[in-house]
Design a protein around this motif. Structure first.
Motif: not given
Length: 158
Positions: A15, A17, A20, A24-25, A27-28
């Protein structure tokens, strides 16, 4: 997990976490795709943090890859992932390990690599970093030379 071709595969999803560094997109979308696939996978909060703690689970994962399973990792740069496992005293061998770079590849390509073993996606995961690292290395060597004297010490001695 056993892949459709009968291959024994373990999927690891990071993830990222804390650092970073993965969009984000991506990973999601990768996480959603893994969940929707019905394939078994393991999600960890952050491989960097696990390596810093020398989490023994990394050694377990490295051992699986050495024992005939394929370990497919969705994370970031392959060299960085290998370095993290090495830092945790759990070096990954060359065989049985496929690392997909969520920093540079779109989610669909990462999913193809992780779920279906797309060799082209695995190869593309390392490309950009290796080329950039070579450029930075060359630039660093040139910068380290600094300003060279117009004459060498041997010429001055004459």
């Amino acid at each position: 997990m056993t892949a459709p071709g009968g291959e024994n595969v373990r999927i690891l999803y990071c993830r990222c976490a804390f650092a970073r560094v993965v969009p984000d997109d991506v990973k999601a979308d990768v996480l959603a795709g893994l969940a929707a696939s019905g394939s078994g996978f393991e999600a960890v909060a952050d491989l960097c943090e696990m390596a810093a703690r020398r989490d023994p689970h990394l050694a377990d994962l490295a051992a699986l890859a050495g024992a005939g399973q394929t370990l497919r990792i969705a994370a970031c740069w392959p060299r960085a992932v290998r370095g993290l496992f090495h830092l945790a005293d759990a070096p990954l061998g060359q065989a049985g390990v496929e690392i997909l770079n969520m920093r540079t590849l779109p989610a669909e390509r990462v999913l193809d690599g992780v779920l279906r073993g797309d060799a082209a996606a695995v190869a593309a995961s390392a490309q950009g970093r290796d080329e950039e690292a070579a450029k930075q290395s060359a630039a660093g060597r040139i910068a380290a030379l600094g300003d060279l004297p117009a004459r060498t010490p041997l010429e001055d001695a004459r």
